[in-house]
Design a protein around this motif. Structure first.
Motif, PDB file in Angstrom:
ATOM      1  N   GLY A   1       0.931  -1.199  -0.135  1.00 51.11           N
ATOM      2  CA  GLY A   1       0.014   0.080   0.008  1.00 51.11           C
ATOM      3  C   GLY A   1       0.914   1.223   0.091  1.00 51.11           C
ATOM      4  O   GLY A   1       0.718   2.386  -0.594  1.00 51.11           O
ATOM      5  N   ALA A   2       1.847   1.129   0.828  1.00 48.00           N
ATOM      6  CA  ALA A   2       2.907   2.312   0.704  1.00 48.00           C
ATOM      7  C   ALA A   2       3.316   2.868  -0.630  1.00 48.00           C
ATOM      8  O   ALA A   2       3.483   3.960  -1.124  1.00 48.00           O
ATOM      9  N   LEU A   3       3.597   1.814  -1.643  1.00 42.39           N
ATOM     10  CA  LEU A   3       4.165   1.981  -2.776  1.00 42.39           C
ATOM     11  C   LEU A   3       2.908   2.605  -3.862  1.00 42.39           C
ATOM     12  O   LEU A   3       3.447   3.318  -4.707  1.00 42.39           O
ATOM     13  N   LEU A   4       1.709   1.858  -3.429  1.00 40.33           N
ATOM     14  CA  LEU A   4       0.550   2.316  -4.422  1.00 40.33           C
ATOM     15  C   LEU A   4       0.457   3.653  -4.126  1.00 40.33           C
ATOM     16  O   LEU A   4       0.084   4.588  -5.073  1.00 40.33           O
ATOM     17  N   GLU A   5       0.514   4.362  -2.993  1.00 38.71           N
ATOM     18  CA  GLU A   5       0.600   5.699  -2.649  1.00 38.71           C
ATOM     19  C   GLU A   5       1.598   6.513  -3.260  1.00 38.71           C
ATOM     20  O   GLU A   5       1.342   7.364  -3.863  1.00 38.71           O
ATOM     21  N   ALA A   6       2.924   5.987  -3.190  1.00 34.40           N
ATOM     22  CA  ALA A   6       4.009   6.563  -3.881  1.00 34.40           C
ATOM     23  C   ALA A   6       3.733   6.707  -5.339  1.00 34.40           C
ATOM     24  O   ALA A   6       4.054   7.829  -5.984  1.00 34.40           O
ATOM     25  N   ILE A   7       3.226   5.638  -5.784  1.00 35.55           N
ATOM     26  CA  ILE A   7       2.966   5.765  -7.350  1.00 35.55           C
ATOM     27  C   ILE A   7       2.199   6.933  -7.680  1.00 35.55           C
ATOM     28  O   ILE A   7       2.139   7.510  -8.736  1.00 35.55           O
ATOM     29  N   GLY A   8       1.137   7.036  -6.913  1.00 33.56           N
ATOM     30  CA  GLY A   8       0.191   8.136  -7.059  1.00 33.56           C
ATOM     31  C   GLY A   8       0.759   9.431  -6.900  1.00 33.56           C
ATOM     32  O   GLY A   8       0.115  10.279  -7.383  1.00 33.56           O
ATOM     33  N   LYS A   9       1.644   9.399  -6.385  1.00 35.17           N
ATOM     34  CA  LYS A   9       2.276  10.927  -6.110  1.00 35.17           C
ATOM     35  C   LYS A   9       3.599  11.275  -7.064  1.00 35.17           C
ATOM     36  O   LYS A   9       4.294  12.026  -6.889  1.00 35.17           O
ATOM     37  N   LEU A  10       4.016  10.217  -7.899  1.00 30.40           N
ATOM     38  CA  LEU A  10       5.098  10.343  -9.002  1.00 30.40           C
ATOM     39  C   LEU A  10       4.698  11.790  -9.709  1.00 30.40           C
ATOM     40  O   LEU A  10       3.891  11.914 -10.399  1.00 30.40           O
ATOM     41  N   ARG A  11       6.047  12.545  -9.859  1.00 34.24           N
ATOM     42  CA  ARG A  11       6.213  13.547 -10.503  1.00 34.24           C
ATOM     43  C   ARG A  11       7.100  13.535 -11.724  1.00 34.24           C
ATOM     44  O   ARG A  11       7.000  14.330 -12.484  1.00 34.24           O
ATOM     45  N   ALA A  12       8.039  12.695 -11.557  1.00 35.08           N
ATOM     46  CA  ALA A  12       9.219  12.475 -12.559  1.00 35.08           C
ATOM     47  C   ALA A  12       9.284  10.858 -12.893  1.00 35.08           C
ATOM     48  O   ALA A  12       9.194  10.228 -11.902  1.00 35.08           O
ATOM     49  N   LEU A  13       9.817  10.746 -13.931  1.00 38.28           N
ATOM     50  CA  LEU A  13       9.923   9.420 -14.331  1.00 38.28           C
ATOM     51  C   LEU A  13      11.490   9.286 -15.198  1.00 38.28           C
ATOM     52  O   LEU A  13      11.546   9.821 -16.169  1.00 38.28           O
ATOM     53  N   ALA A  14      12.171   8.311 -14.786  1.00 38.25           N
ATOM     54  CA  ALA A  14      13.430   8.162 -15.282  1.00 38.25           C
ATOM     55  C   ALA A  14      13.260   6.830 -16.300  1.00 38.25           C
ATOM     56  O   ALA A  14      12.661   5.793 -15.586  1.00 38.25           O
ATOM     57  N   VAL A  15      13.710   6.691 -17.408  1.00 42.74           N
ATOM     58  CA  VAL A  15      13.265   5.299 -18.216  1.00 42.74           C
ATOM     59  C   VAL A  15      14.678   4.843 -18.896  1.00 42.74           C
ATOM     60  O   VAL A  15      15.240   5.741 -19.147  1.00 42.74           O
ATOM     61  N   ASP A  16      14.839   3.742 -18.950  1.00 43.96           N
ATOM     62  CA  ASP A  16      15.868   3.386 -19.638  1.00 43.96           C
ATOM     63  C   ASP A  16      15.679   3.225 -21.050  1.00 43.96           C
ATOM     64  O   ASP A  16      14.457   3.082 -21.307  1.00 43.96           O
ATOM     65  N   LYS A  17      16.612   3.120 -21.865  1.00 40.21           N
ATOM     66  CA  LYS A  17      16.193   3.127 -23.272  1.00 40.21           C
ATOM     67  C   LYS A  17      15.888   1.500 -24.016  1.00 40.21           C
ATOM     68  O   LYS A  17      14.855   1.328 -24.432  1.00 40.21           O
ATOM     69  N   THR A  18      16.670   0.704 -23.834  1.00 38.26           N
ATOM     70  CA  THR A  18      16.689  -0.600 -24.392  1.00 38.26           C
ATOM     71  C   THR A  18      15.577  -1.334 -23.837  1.00 38.26           C
ATOM     72  O   THR A  18      16.056  -1.497 -22.554  1.00 38.26           O
ATOM     73  N   GLY A  19      14.863  -2.115 -24.411  1.00 39.96           N
ATOM     74  CA  GLY A  19      13.707  -2.862 -23.803  1.00 39.96           C
ATOM     75  C   GLY A  19      12.457  -2.059 -23.035  1.00 39.96           C
ATOM     76  O   GLY A  19      11.547  -2.586 -22.633  1.00 39.96           O
ATOM     77  N   THR A  20      12.558  -0.671 -22.976  1.00 42.94           N
ATOM     78  CA  THR A  20      11.692   0.207 -22.413  1.00 42.94           C
ATOM     79  C   THR A  20      11.018   1.099 -23.467  1.00 42.94           C
ATOM     80  O   THR A  20       9.753   0.974 -23.859  1.00 42.94           O
ATOM     81  N   ILE A  21      11.683   1.894 -23.976  1.00 45.44           N
ATOM     82  CA  ILE A  21      11.403   2.770 -25.013  1.00 45.44           C
ATOM     83  C   ILE A  21      11.357   2.268 -26.434  1.00 45.44           C
ATOM     84  O   ILE A  21      10.766   2.105 -27.161  1.00 45.44           O
ATOM     85  N   THR A  22      12.689   1.259 -26.733  1.00 46.09           N
ATOM     86  CA  THR A  22      12.892   0.602 -27.851  1.00 46.09           C
ATOM     87  C   THR A  22      12.366  -0.917 -27.593  1.00 46.09           C
ATOM     88  O   THR A  22      12.098  -1.296 -26.433  1.00 46.09           O
ATOM     89  N   GLU A  23      12.363  -1.578 -28.706  1.00 42.94           N
ATOM     90  CA  GLU A  23      11.935  -3.229 -28.492  1.00 42.94           C
ATOM     91  C   GLU A  23      12.758  -3.834 -27.727  1.00 42.94           C
ATOM     92  O   GLU A  23      12.448  -4.753 -27.107  1.00 42.94           O
TER      93      GLU A  23
END
Length: 709
Positions: A370-392
């Protein structure tokens, strides 16, 4: 267990027992898990729980209690309480018969409605731990003592009704969890010789062959060895469309076979399947309290005794100091006791959390608490990897550029001899290209991986390397010709694999050639980034070990706000820490393994495509069972909605309490009206929380399950 007070009561009686190390009471699961020494028996634990006014049975021993019978008995008792309360009121108003007759009816109503409340009150009194059962019991006894039998009966009946309705509401949330457990079939068609025999899934071992008939559920995780079919994977991944499966593909327990017939080699036992892990995580997640739930628990711990003290002061101060009437102020004190019941406050948060967790789990998004569910609801920024996330994440060699007169085959042979040691996507692309071209590559000797740079090994007595642009500068073998070729490849948003002779002894080293490796952007990447912004994420940043030109090109195509390339693992952590300082709540999306340090540094670590990947499921805070970045936006929206529901529930419950506290002190309410308000508030907040189960019911509905369970 039907309310948080009962959870607290169980913990109070079990934790002091000698030999008990840990107690975890799961309200939504209706279970208590106890870690204890061998000297502690199951019977001792069940007996201790009985002292809390509850009944329990051991799961391992098959259980002896019958919840359905207990619930039926409770309904009958509540019905009798209501009937005799009504009869007593009719007799009292009509003045039929002797005065003792309505009192007798009210007495029966109190006993019938209180038979499952009073034992818990006695247990709470013995523990010197006031709970809502004790508050109600004191209020009823007080009402009878001052001659308000009708009020006592009404309070008992209404409180009993509230308890039953609360039990039904909690049971509904439990059924939502249990519906996950019912996805996996109990039997499997096991191949024995030339025939198949239906056996319990628990008897099937890894390596056994099982048949999956058309239209039936896959019994265990495994690999298809014969047949082809379309499988509905919605119960695991939340995908809306069936996925074609052929020989060599992986299938998951609980998924639904289409028209074809399959033979599957089992790869996991029934207790280790992906579905089993999902169910376990959902159950475990409920035991991790959200910040709002911890606040409510602490608040209720002090609130109830404080209101009891206030009720005592209301009882004593006006009559003793100001000449007030004892009957009037005793009645007002009893009303305060009823108002003190924190049921609506403590039940709303866990029901909201489990509803949100279950709704997401049914759509292929696992969240560990539940703590993480609340934290996800509060996300204001997101860091993403490229390979396998944005690309195939399935790069392939698109061009080979030899230098210094080296043949292409020799260049590929050297690169594959080094990369055959690695599982990195770029390395695998080089090895696959060599196989496609029929180039045989021996395994290089003395292999050494260079994190964030490349690798090196010895081949036929020579020292070679493969790596990125950064590595050529560190080895001092980069030249203007190499720079020009690298710029051309990187401008096309492709990654580079530089192959060279490593400097050693008197050898200066040289670049032998460059392999261009392309990785296509996911079709829904741009729309997923737009959805993230629409969900309230202010900044999306790409962090990659690839070269900056390639990263910039991919970021432009996907609509990403910032892109940082040429990053080593520790530099990714630094970038995440910068985002944390700016936005406080930051998510990091990776594969759950290579990006684990950066994911751990973020507020929420998110693993992509975790279906069947044990490490990803275990390491990430949030796991997406399919490779769909848009699920993150859905999780953020539901997380925010959950936070709003919790805040609304807490505000509503406290508001009702505050209003009726004032009304009680001024004498403008009654016992039965106070309990009616408390009951109504409890039902309102539970109903509001259960609405989360209806959230985003699209993908999961293809499984044939009721999305509103």
């Amino acid at each position: 267990m039907d309310c948080a007070d009962e959870v607290a009561a169980i913990e109070r009686v079990l934790k002091p027992l000698a030999g008990v190390r840990e107690v975890r009471a799961n309200l939504m699961g209706g279970t208590v898990t106890v870690a204890h020494e061998a000297s502690v028996s199951e019977g001792q634990l069940i007996e201790a729980i009985a002292r809390a006014g509850l009944k329990a049975s051991g799961i391992a021993s098959g259980g002896s209690s019958r919840p359905a019978d207990a619930q039926r008995s409770r309904l009958i008792a509540v019905g009798l309480s209501g009937a005799f309360t009504g009869l007593g009121l009719v007799l009292q108003w009509s003045r039929l018969g002797p005065p003792a007759l309505p009192l007798g009816a009210f007495g029966i109503a109190i006993i019938a409605g209180g038979w499952f409340i009073f034992p818990k009150a006695v247990a709470a009194a013995r523990r010197f731990s006031p709970d809502m059962n004790l508050l109600m019991t004191v209020a009823v006894v007080g009402a009878v003592a001052i001659g308000e039998w009708s009020e006592g009966a009404a309070v008992t009946f209404l409180f009993a009704v509230a308890e039953v309705l609360e039990a039904f509401s909690v049971a509904r949330a439990r059924r939502a969890i249990q519906s996950l457990m019912q996805l996996s079939p109990e039997t499997a068609w096991l191949k024995q010789g030339d025939s198949f025999k239906e056996v319990p899934v628990g008897e099937v071992k890894v390596g056994d062959l099982v048949a999956v008939k058309s239209g039936s559920r896959v019994p265990l995780d495994g690999e298809v060895i014969a047949g082809a079919s379309a499988i509905n994977q919605a119960p695991i991944t939340g995908e809306s469309m069936p996925v074609e499966k052929k020989v060599g593909d992986t299938v998951f327990a609980g998924t639904i076979n289409g028209e074809g017939s399959l033979e599957v080699r089992v790869t996991k036992l029934s207790t280790d399947t992906t579905l089993a892990k999902i169910i376990h995580l959902v159950e475990e997640a409920q035991s991790q309290k959200a910040p709002s739930q911890r606040f409510v628990d602490v608040f209720a711990r002090y609130y109830t005794p404080a209101v009891m003290l206030l009720a005592l002061l209301v009882l004593l101060v006006p009559p003793l100091l100001f000449g007030g009437t004892w009957a009037v102020w005793t009645y007002r004190a009893l009303v305060l006791l009823v108002i003190a019941c924190p049921c609506a406050l403590v039940i709303a948060t866990p029901v909201a959390i489990v509803s949100g967790l279950t709704a997401l789990a049914r759509r292929g998004v696992l969240i560990k608490g539940g703590a993480l569910l609340e934290a996800i609801g509060k996300l204001r920024a997101l860091a993403v990897d490229k390979t396998g996330t944005i690309t195939e994440g399935r790069p392939r060699v698109t061009k080979v550029s030899p230098m210094n007169g080296r043949p292409e085959a020799e260049l590929v042979r050297i690169a594959a001899a080094i990369d055959i040691h690695s599982t990195h996507p770029l390395a695998q692309a080089v090895v696959d290209y060599a196989r496609q071209k029929g180039i045989e590559a021996p395994r290089g000797e003395n292999y050494q991986g260079k994190t964030g740079r490349g690798a090196e090994a010895e081949l036929e007595g020579h020292h070679y390397f493969v790596g990125n642009h950064r590595f050529t500068h560190e080895l001092a073998v980069c030249s203007e010709a190499v720079e020009q070729k690298l710029a051309e490849i990187e401008a096309d948003a492709q990654s580079v694999v530089v192959v060279g002779h490593k400097p050693h002894a008197d050898c200066p080293g040289e670049v032998l050639g460059i392999l261009a490796v392309g990785d296509t952007i996911r079709p829904n990447a741009a729309s997923a980034i737009q959805a993230l912004h629409a969900a309230g994420v202010q900044k999306v940043v790409m962090l990659s070990g690839d070269n900056q030109r390639t990263v910039d090109a991919i970021a432009r195509q996907a609509g990403i706000d910032e892109a940082h390339g040429d990053l080593l693992p520790d530099q990714k952590i630094s970038r995440v820490q910068v985002l944390l300082a700016q936005h406080r709540y930051v998510g990091m999306i990776g594969d759950g393994v290579n990006d684990a340090p950066a994911m751990a540094a973020a507020s929420v670590g998110i693993a992509m495509g975790a279906a069947g990947t044990d490490t990803a499921i275990e390491t990430a805070d949030m796991a997406l069972m399919q490779d769909d970045l848009s699920q993150v936006a859905e999780a953020i929206r539901l997380g925010r909605r959950t936070v709003r529901v919790i805040q609304a529930n807490i505000g509503f419950a406290l508001g009702v309490k505050a209003i009726f506290l004032v009304l009680a002190l001024t004498g403008h309410t009654s016992l039965w009206l106070a309990i009616l308000a408390d009951t109504g508030a409890t039902l309102v907040v539970i109903a509001n929380a259960l609405r989360l189960l209806r959230a985003n019911s699209g993908p999961a509905n293809v499984s044939g399950e009721d999305p509103h369970l």
